[in-house]
Write a protein that holds these residues in place. Structure first.
Motif, PDB file in Angstrom:
ATOM      1  N   GLN A  50       1.363  -0.950   0.077  1.00 30.07           N
ATOM      2  CA  GLN A  50       0.244  -0.113  -0.306  1.00 30.07           C
ATOM      3  C   GLN A  50       1.210   1.335  -0.118  1.00 30.07           C
ATOM      4  O   GLN A  50       0.450   2.461  -0.979  1.00 30.07           O
ATOM      5  CB  GLN A  50      -1.066   0.456   1.370  1.00 30.07           C
ATOM      6  N   SER A  89      -6.628  -9.753   4.991  1.00 31.95           N
ATOM      7  CA  SER A  89      -7.401  -8.048   5.164  1.00 31.95           C
ATOM      8  C   SER A  89      -8.496  -8.575   6.495  1.00 31.95           C
ATOM      9  O   SER A  89      -8.449  -7.850   7.234  1.00 31.95           O
ATOM     10  CB  SER A  89      -8.946  -8.220   3.880  1.00 31.95           C
ATOM     11  N   SER A  94      -5.267  -5.155   5.480  1.00 30.09           N
ATOM     12  CA  SER A  94      -4.874  -4.613   4.623  1.00 30.09           C
ATOM     13  C   SER A  94      -4.597  -5.321   3.647  1.00 30.09           C
ATOM     14  O   SER A  94      -4.976  -6.381   3.725  1.00 30.09           O
ATOM     15  CB  SER A  94      -3.092  -4.040   5.370  1.00 30.09           C
TER      16      SER A  94
END
Ligand code: APR
Ligand code: PHB
Length: 386
Positions: A50, A89, A94
């Protein structure tokens, strides 16, 4: 030519650093040994944390990545045919983005406004231990000179920047693994929606992907293996033998459009600063590809270096530049540890014998039975905080 920053190397590190500086109004030029086409022809990893996705957005280069990249919420881990999903997740809230390094490079090249000098020969770094460093290179038969305040060495593991530092000023840490990865790229849909990392007594295997129609597969091979010894058929047979039967059966095979062997290595050089020269990305460190940290580490290095240079040039404050090396090394070593751990769990090591294999099996069973262990894998895979 005079600029504030001379960047050596137009891989993802150099291009991202150049872009972040350009957006901040800092004058930087990139000097690259190869042609733009050559740089784009290199096939490398394809998983973005990310933090790297966010950095592409900060660089205003993220549009195609968001349109074409694939968000992955987990991976599969396999051991001798047993399968277990790690749900990022659910475990850490994430995910990662599957988007090839080649595409990251292409997008950064396309958006760049400032100068990149391609096909620069005999690049040399001068006087970076003083306040007036300069870079020389040859192009079209003439020698050129770039005067600058700072040199950023973003020229990869085999580049000139790290080699320009006197040996006594540098400490290096290295582990070369007794194997490599044989990789094949093929225009066939991936065998599964998510990546599959598999340990098998014949060796490690990885099912990865670049898009919904293009797959990337790897198998562990001896370090000195020649690509020529592997026909497509031999590769597919060996890959199938290392996967769970249902995965092997579902896999669609096709002609390889790229096939290569990469040696596995862990490497760190310390420190990352020598006077006015700063190292970032593969110039400073290498991780084995297990865990997909190479590109992401490069991105976090250059994000930190860009911020430090912006502070230096805009506010005249050297504090962040002074802190750069220690700051990024802490994250680098955590990624080194994680990549080494994933590599140790998933590959076969001839020298460890039956005891080593039982320990690997116990590690896998611990992982699949412990939420804490899965969470640890997940938080490292999606990327630790900067
Ligand atoms: N002079 C100028 N440029 C050079 C020189 C030199 N002497 N030596 C190497 N280069 C260039 C290379 O041609 C390459 O384009 O520097 C660039 C370095 O790019 P990368 O090797 O891709 O390194 P980096 O930008 O740090 O990216 C790290 O690449 O290997 C992967 O796992 C790694 O994904 C990570 C990423
Ligand atoms: C790749 O797709 O090339 C890839 C993916 C994950 C890895 C390594 C390589 O851990």
């Amino acid at each position: 030519m005079r600029v504030q920053v001379a960047i050596i190397g137009a891989g993802p590190s150099g291009l991202m650093l150049g872009r972040l500086l350009e957006l901040a109004g800092i004058d930087a030029v990139i000097v690259e040994r190869k042609s733009a086409d050559y740089v784009l022809g290199r096939i490398r990893a394809g998983v973005l944390e990310q933090g790297s996705v966010d950095l592409m957005d900060r660089a205003l280069a993220g549009a195609r990545m968001h349109a074409e990249g694939l968000v992955h919420h987990g991976i599969e881990m396999g051991f001798d045919g047993d399968r277990h999903r790690i749900d990022f997740s659910a475990l850490v809230g994430s995910q990662v983005m599957v988007y090839g390094q080649t595409e990251v490079t292409r997008d950064l090249m396309a958006i760049r406004q400032s100068r990149t000098i391609y096909e620069a020969e005999d690049v040399e770094l001068h006087d970076f231990d003083g306040q007036q460093p300069w870079v020389s290179y040859r192009k079209d038969g003439a020698t050129h000179r770039i005067d600058c305040a700072v040199i950023a060495g973003c020229d990869g593991f085999h580049g000139v920047s790290r080699r320009s530092v006197p040996e006594r000023s540098l400490t290096t840490f290295e582990r070369v693994y007794p194997f490599g990865w044989l990789g094949v790229l093929t225009d066939r849909p991936p065998v599964a929606d998510e990546l599959i990392y598999a340990h098998h007594e014949r060796g490690f295997a990885l099912c990865s992907q670049r898009s919904r129609t293009r797959s990337r597969y790897y198998i562990q091979v001896p370090a000195d293996e020649q690509v020529g010894a592997w026909s497509d058929d031999r590769f597919w047979d060996e890959l199938r033998a290392r996967l769970a039967p249902e995965t092997a059966e579902a896999m669609q095979t096709g002609p390889s459009i790229e096939k290569s062997v990469a040696q596995l290595r862990s490497f760190v050089a310390e420190p990352l600063r020598f006077g006015q020269l700063f190292l970032a990305g593969d110039a400073a460190h290498i991780v084995p590809p297990t865990g997909a940290k190479g590109l992401n580490l490069a991105m976090s290095d250059v994000a930190a270096l860009a911020d430090a240079l912006i502070e230096h040039f805009s506010e005249g404050s050297p504090a962040a530049l002074d802190a750069y090396s220690n700051h990024v090394l802490s994250r680098i070593w955590k990624a080194e540890r994680f990549s080494w751990w994933m590599t140790s769990l998933l590959h076969t090591f001839p020298e460890t014998g039956p005891f080593g294999r039982r320990i690997q099996r116990a590690e896998f069973d611990y992982l699949t039975g412990s939420r804490a262990a899965q969470q640890s894998l997940a938080e490292n895979y999606v990327g630790l905080p900067a």
